[in-house]
Design an enzyme around this catalytic site. Structure first.
Site, PDB file in Angstrom:
ATOM      1  N   HIS A  28      86.301  58.574 -37.934  1.00 49.84           N
ATOM      2  CA  HIS A  28      85.182  58.528 -36.980  1.00 49.84           C
ATOM      3  C   HIS A  28      84.872  57.070 -36.606  1.00 49.84           C
ATOM      4  O   HIS A  28      84.607  56.756 -35.447  1.00 49.84           O
ATOM      5  CB  HIS A  28      83.911  59.117 -37.589  1.00 49.84           C
ATOM      6  CG  HIS A  28      84.016  60.561 -37.969  1.00 49.84           C
ATOM      7  ND1 HIS A  28      84.041  60.982 -39.273  1.00 49.84           N
ATOM      8  CD2 HIS A  28      84.079  61.677 -37.199  1.00 49.84           C
ATOM      9  CE1 HIS A  28      84.116  62.301 -39.299  1.00 49.84           C
ATOM     10  NE2 HIS A  28      84.151  62.744 -38.065  1.00 49.84           N
ATOM     11  N   LEU A 175      92.740  61.728 -42.529  1.00 51.14           N
ATOM     12  CA  LEU A 175      91.329  61.756 -42.930  1.00 51.14           C
ATOM     13  C   LEU A 175      90.649  62.945 -42.282  1.00 51.14           C
ATOM     14  O   LEU A 175      90.868  63.253 -41.110  1.00 51.14           O
ATOM     15  CB  LEU A 175      90.618  60.470 -42.507  1.00 51.14           C
ATOM     16  CG  LEU A 175      91.082  59.169 -43.158  1.00 51.14           C
ATOM     17  CD1 LEU A 175      90.051  58.065 -42.897  1.00 51.14           C
ATOM     18  CD2 LEU A 175      91.283  59.325 -44.650  1.00 51.14           C
ATOM     19  N   ARG A 178      86.676  67.488 -44.407  1.00 51.15           N
ATOM     20  CA  ARG A 178      86.915  68.594 -45.352  1.00 51.15           C
ATOM     21  C   ARG A 178      87.737  68.156 -46.567  1.00 51.15           C
ATOM     22  O   ARG A 178      87.858  68.926 -47.516  1.00 51.15           O
ATOM     23  CB  ARG A 178      87.596  69.760 -44.635  1.00 51.15           C
ATOM     24  CG  ARG A 178      86.659  70.443 -43.641  1.00 51.15           C
ATOM     25  CD  ARG A 178      87.225  71.739 -43.094  1.00 51.15           C
ATOM     26  NE  ARG A 178      86.213  72.520 -42.409  1.00 51.15           N
ATOM     27  CZ  ARG A 178      86.027  72.522 -41.080  1.00 51.15           C
ATOM     28  NH1 ARG A 178      86.776  71.771 -40.302  1.00 51.15           N
ATOM     29  NH2 ARG A 178      85.072  73.265 -40.544  1.00 51.15           N
TER      30      ARG A 178
END
Ligand code: PAF
Length: 270
Positions: A28, A175, A178
């Site tokens: 992210h 990545l 979860r």
């Protein structure tokens, strides 16, 4: 949020937007960094979108830590964070959906009916609120990126969709929020997804072009990791997501598998 975003755009700044479901990781943050480097202002959202989870999926246990996410986004100099409540995004009686037909039913959509209807609906709602110039998504969710591009084109949303490379652990595991569900044994087993993709890449590099042969080699890799239950492994056109016979014009290799109870996805572009 709408007013704050409008003010930014009216001041002449290009607005980049990173929609997320929180539980932020380096993947992210790479999107935020790309937005930061290309746009004068950056907005992010953290919203665990209930409509993209199936009834038996992990909505209730999906990792949530808004304070941690806020801290990480602050460190990356994000200008605006939008973290609405579910009731705010879906007021009682909301009945309008966005469906990207065809693309949404295959691969992930086959295993997770309704998933992409939830994704397309929330992303278009977020785009309507933020009205970004550019929006950033990860290649890790390859099918999601294809569907969002198509939705933006079909609905003339006027947002430039930027897709950033998958970020991996040093051993290759993609990545994912979860990954926290995996115990140490499963964490090792999870590498089979990347191993199978690398096997296909290696064979392609050596000149193999037949998609069926490439797929068979990948299935062999999965067969060697018995506890992992393969959901699908497909070689498809990167725009239409239709299976391809050969990889002469390039292809997207996509896979999903259950490691214990955790469903993981990964892909690579040949
Ligand atoms: O990729 C995600 O995290 C989600 O699907 C998204 C795009 C934020 C929509 O909820």
């Amino acid at each position: 949020m709408r007013n704050a975003c409008r003010e930014i755009r009216q001041s002449g700044k290009r607005l980049g937007f990173v929609p997320t479901m929180g539980a932020l990781h380096a993947g992210h943050l790479s999107l935020v960094q790309a937005a930061r480097s290309q746009c004068a202002a950056v907005a992010a959202s953290v919203f665990v979108n209930p409509t993209q989870f199936g009834p038996k999926e992990d909505l209730s246990k999906y990792p949530r830590d808004l304070d941690r996410d806020r801290g990480l986004l602050e460190k990356e100099n994000v200008d605006l964070l939008f973290a609405p409540a579910a009731e705010e995004m879906y007021p009682a009686g909301a009945v309008t959906w966005v469906t990207v037909e065809g693309l949404s039913e295959r691969l992930e959509g086959k295993s997770r009916p309704g998933h992409f209807r939830g994704v397309a609906t929330i992303v278009s709602k977020l785009f309507n609120i933020v009205e970004p110039d550019r929006a950033y998504f990860g290649q890790k969710d390859a099918q999601q990126a294809v569907i969002i591009r198509k939705m933006v084109r079909d609905l003339d949303l006027g947002v430039e969709v930027v897709v950033c490379p998958t970020v991996r652990e040093s051993d290759g595991l993609a990545l994912s929020s979860r990954n926290v569900y995996l115990n140490p044994e499963e964490r090792k087993q999870a590498l089979v997804l990347y191993r199978a993709l690398c096997r296909v890449q290696a064979l392609a590099d050596r000149g193999e072009r037949d998609a069926m042969k490439l797929r068979e080699a990948a299935l062999q890799v999965f067969a060697e990791e018995k506890p992992v239950r393969l959901d699908y492994f497909e070689i498809v056109n990167k725009d239409s997501l239709e299976p391809v016979k050969d990889i002469v014009r390039g292809a997207l290799v996509v896979t999903a598998a259950f490691v214990g109870k955790t469903r993981l996805i990964d892909n690579l572009v040949l």
